[in-house]
Scaffold this motif. Structure first.
Motif, PDB file in Angstrom:
ATOM      1  N   THR A 116       0.847  -1.195   0.000  1.00  0.00           N
ATOM      2  CA  THR A 116       0.000   0.000   0.000  1.00  0.00           C
ATOM      3  C   THR A 116       0.883   1.245   0.000  1.00  0.00           C
ATOM      4  O   THR A 116       2.056   1.193   0.377  1.00  0.00           O
ATOM      5  CB  THR A 116      -0.932   0.032   1.225  1.00  0.00           C
ATOM      6  OG1 THR A 116      -0.138   0.146   2.414  1.00  0.00           O
ATOM      7  CG2 THR A 116      -1.784  -1.228   1.291  1.00  0.00           C
ATOM      8  N   GLU A 117       0.300   2.364  -0.396  1.00  0.00           N
ATOM      9  CA  GLU A 117       1.034   3.624  -0.445  1.00  0.00           C
ATOM     10  C   GLU A 117       0.253   4.720   0.265  1.00  0.00           C
ATOM     11  O   GLU A 117      -0.972   4.679   0.335  1.00  0.00           O
ATOM     12  CB  GLU A 117       1.288   4.034  -1.900  1.00  0.00           C
ATOM     13  CG  GLU A 117       2.184   3.071  -2.668  1.00  0.00           C
ATOM     14  CD  GLU A 117       2.406   3.536  -4.095  1.00  0.00           C
ATOM     15  OE1 GLU A 117       1.745   4.529  -4.500  1.00  0.00           O
ATOM     16  OE2 GLU A 117       3.227   2.923  -4.808  1.00  0.00           O
ATOM     17  N   ALA A 118       0.962   5.705   0.766  1.00  0.00           N
ATOM     18  CA  ALA A 118       0.314   6.839   1.415  1.00  0.00           C
ATOM     19  C   ALA A 118      -0.403   7.693   0.374  1.00  0.00           C
ATOM     20  O   ALA A 118       0.097   7.894  -0.734  1.00  0.00           O
ATOM     21  CB  ALA A 118       1.339   7.679   2.158  1.00  0.00           C
ATOM     22  N   VAL A 119      -1.583   8.179   0.734  1.00  0.00           N
ATOM     23  CA  VAL A 119      -2.320   9.107  -0.125  1.00  0.00           C
ATOM     24  C   VAL A 119      -1.937  10.515   0.304  1.00  0.00           C
ATOM     25  O   VAL A 119      -2.108  10.891   1.462  1.00  0.00           O
ATOM     26  CB  VAL A 119      -3.847   8.906   0.027  1.00  0.00           C
ATOM     27  CG1 VAL A 119      -4.602   9.885  -0.869  1.00  0.00           C
ATOM     28  CG2 VAL A 119      -4.227   7.472  -0.308  1.00  0.00           C
ATOM     29  N   ARG A 120      -1.406  11.308  -0.616  1.00  0.00           N
ATOM     30  CA  ARG A 120      -0.892  12.633  -0.265  1.00  0.00           C
ATOM     31  C   ARG A 120      -1.972  13.705  -0.214  1.00  0.00           C
ATOM     32  O   ARG A 120      -1.817  14.699   0.497  1.00  0.00           O
ATOM     33  CB  ARG A 120       0.203  13.046  -1.254  1.00  0.00           C
ATOM     34  CG  ARG A 120       1.427  12.153  -1.227  1.00  0.00           C
ATOM     35  CD  ARG A 120       1.986  12.039   0.173  1.00  0.00           C
ATOM     36  NE  ARG A 120       3.138  11.141   0.254  1.00  0.00           N
ATOM     37  CZ  ARG A 120       3.610  10.643   1.380  1.00  0.00           C
ATOM     38  NH1 ARG A 120       3.028  10.946   2.535  1.00  0.00           N
ATOM     39  NH2 ARG A 120       4.654   9.847   1.381  1.00  0.00           N
ATOM     40  N   GLN A 121      -3.083  13.515  -0.952  1.00  0.00           N
ATOM     41  CA  GLN A 121      -4.137  14.535  -0.967  1.00  0.00           C
ATOM     42  C   GLN A 121      -5.503  13.887  -1.099  1.00  0.00           C
ATOM     43  O   GLN A 121      -5.691  12.941  -1.876  1.00  0.00           O
ATOM     44  CB  GLN A 121      -3.913  15.515  -2.128  1.00  0.00           C
ATOM     45  CG  GLN A 121      -4.850  16.713  -2.155  1.00  0.00           C
ATOM     46  CD  GLN A 121      -6.161  16.451  -2.908  1.00  0.00           C
ATOM     47  OE1 GLN A 121      -6.247  15.518  -3.686  1.00  0.00           O
ATOM     48  NE2 GLN A 121      -7.161  17.294  -2.663  1.00  0.00           N
ATOM     49  N   LEU A 122      -6.461  14.391  -0.317  1.00  0.00           N
ATOM     50  CA  LEU A 122      -7.850  13.951  -0.402  1.00  0.00           C
ATOM     51  C   LEU A 122      -8.762  15.166  -0.377  1.00  0.00           C
ATOM     52  O   LEU A 122      -8.483  16.143   0.321  1.00  0.00           O
ATOM     53  CB  LEU A 122      -8.216  13.040   0.774  1.00  0.00           C
ATOM     54  CG  LEU A 122      -7.665  11.617   0.809  1.00  0.00           C
ATOM     55  CD1 LEU A 122      -7.931  10.996   2.176  1.00  0.00           C
ATOM     56  CD2 LEU A 122      -8.274  10.767  -0.290  1.00  0.00           C
ATOM     57  N   ASN A 123      -9.832  15.098  -1.140  1.00  0.00           N
ATOM     58  CA  ASN A 123     -10.903  16.070  -1.009  1.00  0.00           C
ATOM     59  C   ASN A 123     -11.687  15.748   0.264  1.00  0.00           C
ATOM     60  O   ASN A 123     -11.734  14.599   0.704  1.00  0.00           O
ATOM     61  CB  ASN A 123     -11.800  15.971  -2.257  1.00  0.00           C
ATOM     62  CG  ASN A 123     -12.997  16.874  -2.186  1.00  0.00           C
ATOM     63  OD1 ASN A 123     -14.056  16.471  -1.707  1.00  0.00           O
ATOM     64  ND2 ASN A 123     -12.847  18.090  -2.661  1.00  0.00           N
ATOM     65  N   ILE A 148      -2.869  15.544   3.161  1.00  0.00           N
ATOM     66  CA  ILE A 148      -3.566  16.816   3.253  1.00  0.00           C
ATOM     67  C   ILE A 148      -5.020  16.623   2.794  1.00  0.00           C
ATOM     68  O   ILE A 148      -5.268  15.973   1.775  1.00  0.00           O
ATOM     69  CB  ILE A 148      -2.876  17.925   2.415  1.00  0.00           C
ATOM     70  CG1 ILE A 148      -3.494  19.299   2.700  1.00  0.00           C
ATOM     71  CG2 ILE A 148      -2.908  17.610   0.946  1.00  0.00           C
ATOM     72  CD1 ILE A 148      -3.076  19.891   4.007  1.00  0.00           C
ATOM     73  N   ILE A 149      -5.967  17.131   3.563  1.00  0.00           N
ATOM     74  CA  ILE A 149      -7.384  17.067   3.199  1.00  0.00           C
ATOM     75  C   ILE A 149      -7.871  18.495   2.990  1.00  0.00           C
ATOM     76  O   ILE A 149      -7.762  19.335   3.888  1.00  0.00           O
ATOM     77  CB  ILE A 149      -8.209  16.384   4.307  1.00  0.00           C
ATOM     78  CG1 ILE A 149      -7.668  14.984   4.598  1.00  0.00           C
ATOM     79  CG2 ILE A 149      -9.678  16.300   3.906  1.00  0.00           C
ATOM     80  CD1 ILE A 149      -8.328  14.310   5.786  1.00  0.00           C
ATOM     81  N   ASP A 150      -8.387  18.778   1.793  1.00  0.00           N
ATOM     82  CA  ASP A 150      -8.820  20.135   1.474  1.00  0.00           C
ATOM     83  C   ASP A 150      -9.997  20.094   0.499  1.00  0.00           C
ATOM     84  O   ASP A 150     -10.561  19.034   0.241  1.00  0.00           O
ATOM     85  CB  ASP A 150      -7.654  20.959   0.909  1.00  0.00           C
ATOM     86  CG  ASP A 150      -6.955  20.270  -0.261  1.00  0.00           C
ATOM     87  OD1 ASP A 150      -7.622  19.501  -0.988  1.00  0.00           O
ATOM     88  OD2 ASP A 150      -5.747  20.499  -0.467  1.00  0.00           O
ATOM     89  N   ASN A 151     -10.341  21.227  -0.062  1.00  0.00           N
ATOM     90  CA  ASN A 151     -11.471  21.306  -0.989  1.00  0.00           C
ATOM     91  C   ASN A 151     -11.063  21.132  -2.452  1.00  0.00           C
ATOM     92  O   ASN A 151     -11.889  21.323  -3.356  1.00  0.00           O
ATOM     93  CB  ASN A 151     -12.193  22.649  -0.822  1.00  0.00           C
ATOM     94  CG  ASN A 151     -13.112  22.656   0.393  1.00  0.00           C
ATOM     95  OD1 ASN A 151     -13.847  21.690   0.624  1.00  0.00           O
ATOM     96  ND2 ASN A 151     -13.076  23.720   1.174  1.00  0.00           N
ATOM     97  N   VAL A 152      -9.811  20.775  -2.699  1.00  0.00           N
ATOM     98  CA  VAL A 152      -9.322  20.590  -4.066  1.00  0.00           C
ATOM     99  C   VAL A 152      -9.772  19.228  -4.596  1.00  0.00           C
ATOM    100  O   VAL A 152      -9.646  18.211  -3.909  1.00  0.00           O
ATOM    101  CB  VAL A 152      -7.784  20.688  -4.121  1.00  0.00           C
ATOM    102  CG1 VAL A 152      -7.282  20.402  -5.533  1.00  0.00           C
ATOM    103  CG2 VAL A 152      -7.326  22.055  -3.647  1.00  0.00           C
TER     104      VAL A 152
END
Length: 214
Positions: free
Chosen positions: A12-19, A63-67
Motif C-alpha cells: 500500500t502507499e500513502a495518499v498525499r491529498q484527499l478532497n 492533506i485534506i482540502d477542498n481541491v
C-alpha cells in the motif's frame, strides 16, 4: 492515510491529498484513522487538515482540502459486520409509498442504512447494526418476502467517480470479476462506488482492487 488497508494488503502507499468528500467516504466505510464528521467544520470554513503519523513525524502525511483531483481513484476501504436484507413484493410494482414504508421501519428502530439497491419488484439494503434485526425482519414481512444475508462486507472505492469519467466503474468491477458480489451502489455520490461481498472474500477483494487500480 493509505490507499488500502496495510494490515491485509501488500504494497500500500500513502495518499498525499484527499478532497473533504473523499475523506468522509473513506472514514465512513472503514478508514479508522478519521471520524466521518470530525473534518466537517474545517470543510465549511475552507481550512485544510493534515493527517500526520506520530511514529514518523517528519513524514509528509495526507492533506485534506477542498481541491478535487480530476480523473484519479484515491483509495479503497472496507466496512465489516454488514447484514443485507432483501424485500421482494409484487405490491411494489408501479406502487407509490412502498419505499417510504420500508424506510420508516428502519427509522422506527433507529437503524441506519448503508447501501440501497432497487428493482421494479424489490429492494435490497445493508445495515451494520443487528440490534433490532429480528423486529425489523418481522415488520418487513408484512410487505413481502424477506431474505437476510449475514457476515457481509462493504468494499468502497473512492476518488473522482463522476459518471462522465468513462471506464472508472469498469476497472473496479473487473477487479472483482472472480468474487461474488451481492450488491453494487454507484451514482449516489461522485466520489464512491461500493460493493457488498461475503466477509470471507474481503482480503482477496482488497488485494485485487489494489493490484488493478494502483
Amino acid at each position: 492515510m493509505h490507499n488500502n488497508d496495510p494490515r491485509v494488503v501488500d504494497k500500500t502507499e500513502a495518499v498525499r491529498q484527499l478532497n473533504f468528500e473523499e475523506a468522509a467516504e473513506l472514514a465512513y466505510f472503514g478508514a479508522k484513522i478519521l471520524h466521518p464528521t470530525c473534518v466537517q467544520p474545517a470543510k465549511y470554513a475552507g481550512i485544510p487538515v493534515r493527517l500526520k503519523n506520530t511514529m514518523a513525524p517528519d513524514a509528509e502525511g495526507t492533506i485534506i482540502d477542498n481541491v478535487i483531483m480530476r480523473g484519479k481513484i484515491k483509495a479503497v476501504a472496507a466496512k465489516d459486520n454488514i447484514t443485507a436484507i432483501k424485500i421482494k413484493s409484487s405490491r411494489m410494482l408501479l406502487a407509490t409509498g412502498f419505499l417510504r414504508k420500508v424506510f420508516e421501519i428502519f427509522e422506527s428502530y433507529q437503524t441506519p442504512i448503508d447501501m440501497v439497491c432497487t428493482s421494479e419488484v424489490g429492494v435490497s439494503v445493508s445495515i451494520d447494526n443487528q440490534t433490532h434485526l429480528h423486529e425489523i425482519v418481522n415488520e418487513l414481512k408484512k410487505y413481502g418476502t424477506v431474505t437476510v444475508d449475514n457476515d457481509m462486507c462493504i468494499i468502497c472505492v473512492v476518488g473522482d467517480l463522476d459518471w462522465s469519467n468513462l471506464g472508472f466503474e469498469t476497472l473496479a468491477t473487473d477487479a472483482l470479476k472472480n468474487i461474488p458480489v451481492r450488491m453494487i451502489s454507484y451514482g449516489g455520490s461522485n466520489y464512491n462506488i461500493s460493493f457488498l461481498i461475503k466477509a470471507m472474500d474481503t482480503k482477496r477483494a482488497l488485494q485485487s482492487l489494489s493490484d488493478t487500480l494502483f
